[in-house]
Design a protein around this motif. Structure first.
Motif: not given
Lengths: 261, 229
Positions: B50-52, B67-68, B70
């Motif tokens: 969710l953060n890079h 993000r994937k 998840a």
């Protein structure tokens, strides 16, 4: 597909207040116009004006809807973005529910108005009423979807800016970028070369209503439509469609890669 | 397995994490502890995709985090935000629709353990009960990695202990890795296998909890008091 449908069901519930608000607002305007018109004995004129106003406002429905629902998600980005679903899937779900809500609101307003026009206004023949309704539908939906995609694109830019600075500055910068982009887009589309490759597939539509003339003579309300023939180009539509798709996927890329929780 | 290699995270000019190297193995319940603003939540968000990271690499089971991720990471946020028009049942069913690894029966079992009613609307729940719902939704998934950011905040101290003990029964430590950030060290120290201490964005210690108890003859709270002194 099941995940997307469940997400869309959630979107219907999330966006429901916008739908109800729009319905109440539109009904209020039409009913208000009717009663005000009745008092001054000009209900036809006022209802017609209210209808035109509602149609004008309705072009912005999708933008308001997206603003509401995306602002709600902004408070809970950790939930919205924590999913294996693509950003395109997330945004399309919002766009789809918005279009459905918009269509329902539109049909209700249009049906009520057409009922009134058929019963009370005799200066429009049936063909003209269908002409107005059909054209309203095309113009309102085409305009609304174009504006909605533009809004999603600039909302993503705003969200990206807001990672680095406060909301006020992000908004100002985004708005300036919006104005500059609009100006540049106008310049590009009016370039001779672009005109040449996009001005194709003409569709001539006769008797397009471009305005109304209202008058009051001999204790009677009079209204005339101003119509002219217009030419639409499929090439322009395709050009705008391509730009919309590019903006949509650019927005997806920004949310995916630049936005943080 | 979670692996952070030379990870640095900056928010503008503010440094949140600096040159973090961390390897966490599956089958363990790991506590990430530190003062407010030390970088605990940032670490979890980075692992959740969710953060890079500003620089460095993060992998979960060998897969580079985006993000994937998840699909294999179940994440509980410290934020008290959910779709308030949902009932508890709606929330469970929605979560089940979004994640293929969501075990709906297990979720209802945890829900009962948490003394929640399926028809309760989230907007009518107390903060403590909303925290319970978040735990249900997170542990309902059979994801290989479970990240929980302050899962016990808002819970009544009287029930916190029993919920912590119950939590362990809903985690499959043969297949899952659980990383928890918490300030309630005393309550969780008995269930933790490892502890990672973080200060000002730096990992300052990473130990086996039993080793601290046996070799240092200290409780985790005492150990923390010593290293943060």
């Amino acid at each position: 597909m099941g995940a997307w449908l469940a997400l869309t069901k959630k979107e219907f519930r999330l966006g429901f207040p916008v739908f109800i608000t729009a319905l109440i607002l539109y009904a209020g305007m039409m009913v208000g116009a009717y009663f005000l018109g009745k008092q001054i004995d000009h209900e036809e004129a006022l209802i017609l004006m209210a209808f035109m106003f509602v149609m004008g406002v309705h072009i912005l429905f999708l933008v308001f809807y997206l603003h509401y629902t995306l602002s709600s998600e902004r408070k809970r980005l950790h939930l919205w973005l924590h999913t294996p679903m693509s950003i395109a899937g997330l945004l399309l779900s919002k766009l789809f529910t918005g279009i459905v809500f918009m269509a329902v609101t539109f049909v209700v307003t249009l049906s009520a108005s057409s009922l009134f026009f058929n019963q009370n206004i005799d200066f429009f023949n049936e063909q003209t009423i269908y002409n107005i309704m059909g054209l309203s539908t095309a113009v309102v939906f085409n305009g609304a979807i174009w504006l909605a995609v533009t809004f999603i694109f600039f909302w993503s830019i705003f969200l990206t800016f807001s990672q680095q600075m406060n909301d006020f500055l992000s908004f100002i910068l985004t708005f300036m970028l919006f104005l500059i982009t609009g100006w540049v887009y106008g310049l590009i589309t009016s370039m001779g070369f672009v005109e040449t490759i996009t001005t194709w597939g003409p569709i001539r539509v006769d008797d397009i209503i471009v305005g109304f003339e209202f008058g009051y003579m001999d204790n009677a309300f009079e209204a005339n439509t101003l119509s002219e023939a217009s030419i639409f180009y499929i090439g322009h539509f395709i050009r705008d469609l391509i730009v919309s798709i590019i903006m949509f996927f650019a927005a997806c890329w920004m949310i995916d890669r630049k936005v943080e929780v | 397995m979670i692996k952070l290699t030379d990870v640095t995270k900056k928010y503008g000019t503010k440094r949140a994490l600096e040159d973090v190297n961390l390897t966490l193995s599956k089958g363990k319940l790991i506590g990430l502890v530190g003062e407010n603003g030390s970088g605990k939540s940032t670490t979890l968000k980075l692992i959740a995709g969710l953060n890079h990271p500003t620089c460095g690499d993060i992998t979960v089971n060998g897969e580079k985090v985006t993000r994937k991720i998840a699909s294999s990471v179940s994440y509980l946020s410290e934020l008290d935000e959910y779709y308030r028009f949902f009932t508890v049942k709606d929330a469970i069913e929605f979560q089940a629709s979004q994640f293929v690894d969501f075990d709906i029966e297990k979720a209802y079992e945890i829900m009962k353990f948490m003394k929640l009613e399926p028809q309760q609307k989230l907007k009518h729940l107390s903060k403590g009960n909303r925290s319970r719902v978040k735990i249900v939704l997170t542990l309902g998934r059979n994801a290989p990695v479970v990240l929980m950011d302050e899962p016990f905040s808002g819970l009544d101290p009287m029930v916190r202990n029993s919920i912590v003990k119950g939590l362990i029964s809903f985690v499959d430590l043969d297949k899952q890795l659980v990383l928890i950030t918490t300030h309630e060290i005393r309550e969780v120290e008995n269930i933790l296998d490892e502890i990672v201490a973080i200060r000002d964005g730096y990992i300052i210690a990473h130990h086996n909890v039993d080793d601290i108890r046996k070799e240092n003859k200290q409780s985790i709270v005492d150990w923390m008091t010593e290293i943060y002194a």
